[in-house]
Scaffold this motif. Structure first.
Motif, PDB file in Angstrom:
ATOM      1  N   PRO A   1      75.466 -66.996   9.211  1.00  9.14           N
ATOM      2  CA  PRO A   1      76.466 -67.716   8.412  1.00  9.14           C
ATOM      3  C   PRO A   1      76.683 -69.163   8.857  1.00  9.14           C
ATOM      4  O   PRO A   1      77.192 -69.977   8.079  1.00  9.14           O
ATOM      5  CB  PRO A   1      77.733 -66.890   8.602  1.00  9.14           C
ATOM      6  N   TYR A   2      76.262 -69.485  10.074  1.00 12.15           N
ATOM      7  CA  TYR A   2      76.491 -70.838  10.578  1.00 12.15           C
ATOM      8  C   TYR A   2      75.267 -71.738  10.381  1.00 12.15           C
ATOM      9  O   TYR A   2      75.407 -72.899  10.007  1.00 12.15           O
ATOM     10  CB  TYR A   2      76.859 -70.777  12.073  1.00 12.15           C
ATOM     11  N   THR A   3      74.099 -71.191  10.631  1.00 15.09           N
ATOM     12  CA  THR A   3      72.886 -72.015  10.543  1.00 15.09           C
ATOM     13  C   THR A   3      72.146 -71.841   9.207  1.00 15.09           C
ATOM     14  O   THR A   3      71.353 -72.683   8.824  1.00 15.09           O
ATOM     15  CB  THR A   3      71.904 -71.661  11.682  1.00 15.09           C
ATOM     16  N   GLY A   4      72.393 -70.710   8.510  1.00 18.28           N
ATOM     17  CA  GLY A   4      71.657 -70.415   7.283  1.00 18.28           C
ATOM     18  C   GLY A   4      70.269 -69.870   7.531  1.00 18.28           C
ATOM     19  O   GLY A   4      69.503 -69.663   6.571  1.00 18.28           O
ATOM     20  N   TYR A   5      69.911 -69.638   8.803  1.00 14.47           N
ATOM     21  CA  TYR A   5      68.586 -69.111   9.104  1.00 14.47           C
ATOM     22  C   TYR A   5      68.446 -67.697   8.543  1.00 14.47           C
ATOM     23  O   TYR A   5      69.368 -66.879   8.652  1.00 14.47           O
ATOM     24  CB  TYR A   5      68.340 -69.091  10.607  1.00 14.47           C
TER      25      TYR A   5
END
Length: 278
Positions: free
Chosen positions: A37-41
């Motif tokens: 949710p933070y990096t979108g990886y």
């Protein structure tokens, strides 16, 4: 569940590029197991590898995305078999079309050959039942079969039984020149019978033709037309009347299955005898 892996490792394991994986995610057939949710990886599960291989293999074989979705979304073995069988049949049809195209291209590598035998034929007056229309070349196949069935039914009704006949077609030059023109399908009129509604009774005048028989169906008939046209213009005197065709080999139960087509090219009267072999 297996282990979660990065999109880079998953690409190596499945031979699917980052672009392809993102596309399959967007259309809902191969979604990541987890998105940070933070990096979108994106992260995938190793249990998804087989799923990814199925998608890649079927896409490489030309299966549509909707069919792949249907294939992957069902647990019904019969439904999966139907989807795969349908796709195989489509591939076989495409393969046959490719083979036909290759054969036609190979034939074009050779010049049009002079026909071994052309018959100069005097056709007497002929009483016929006919169906005519002004059509585009693109619609000729549908018109051909509909007209043939109409005439075949008319003959069967008049004679009281299905009867094998030799149908013919008459094609004005405009149909070739402009791709739009007059076409007539005809059969010899049965004796002592009135033409039913929708069928035209007429008499074709006597005429002289150079005739070449094209074997089989209509595949490659353009080459036969070319060979006959070359012969007529080099050895005879071409007339600008309509081209006539006779369709040979049809049966009472299958009138549309021909074994050969006689192409009749109109010529000016050049001989006194009714027939001459060239």
């Amino acid at each position: 569940m297996g282990a979660q892996v990065s999109i880079g490792d998953f690409a190596v394991m499945t031979s699917l590029s980052r672009k392809a994986l993102r596309h399959y995610h967007d259309i809902g057939i191969l979604e990541p197991a987890h998105i940070d949710p933070y990096t979108g990886y994106r992260f995938y599960d190793t249990s998804q590898v087989d799923h990814a291989h199925i998608i890649r293999r079927f896409r490489s074989l030309g299966m549509s995305i909707p069919d792949i979705k249907a294939l992957l979304s069902t647990d019904d073995a019969g439904a999966r078999t139907d989807i795969i069988t349908t796709h195989l049949e489509q591939m076989e049809a495409q393969l046959q079309q490719t083979r036909d195209t290759v054969g036609a291209l190979r034939e074009l590598l050779s010049p049009v050959s002079t026909p071994a035998s052309v018959t100069v034929r005097h056709e007497p007056e002929l009483a016929v039942w006919s169906v005519s229309a002004t059509i585009d070349v693109s619609a000729i196949d549908d018109w051909f079969m509909a007209s043939l069935q109409t005439l075949h039914q008319a003959i069967a009704t008049a004679t009281g039984t299905p009867t094998a006949v030799v149908p013919g077609g008459l094609y004005e030059r405009g149909l070739f020149l402009e791709q739009h023109g007059s076409a007539t399908m005809f059969v010899a009129a049965p004796p002592s019978a009135d033409a039913p509604e929708g069928i035209h009774a007429e008499v074709f005048p006597k005429a002289e033709f150079a005739v070449l028989t094209h074997p089989g169906g209509h595949d490659g008939i353009d080459r036969s037309y070319a060979a006959l046209g070359i012969y007529v213009n080099e050895h005879l005197i071409s007339s600008q009347g309509p081209i006539r065709e006779h369709y040979l080999g049809g049966t009472a139960t299958d009138p549309g299955r021909f074994t050969a087509t006689e192409i009749c090219w109109p010529i000016f009267n050049t001989i006194a005898s009714p027939e001459r072999q060239q």
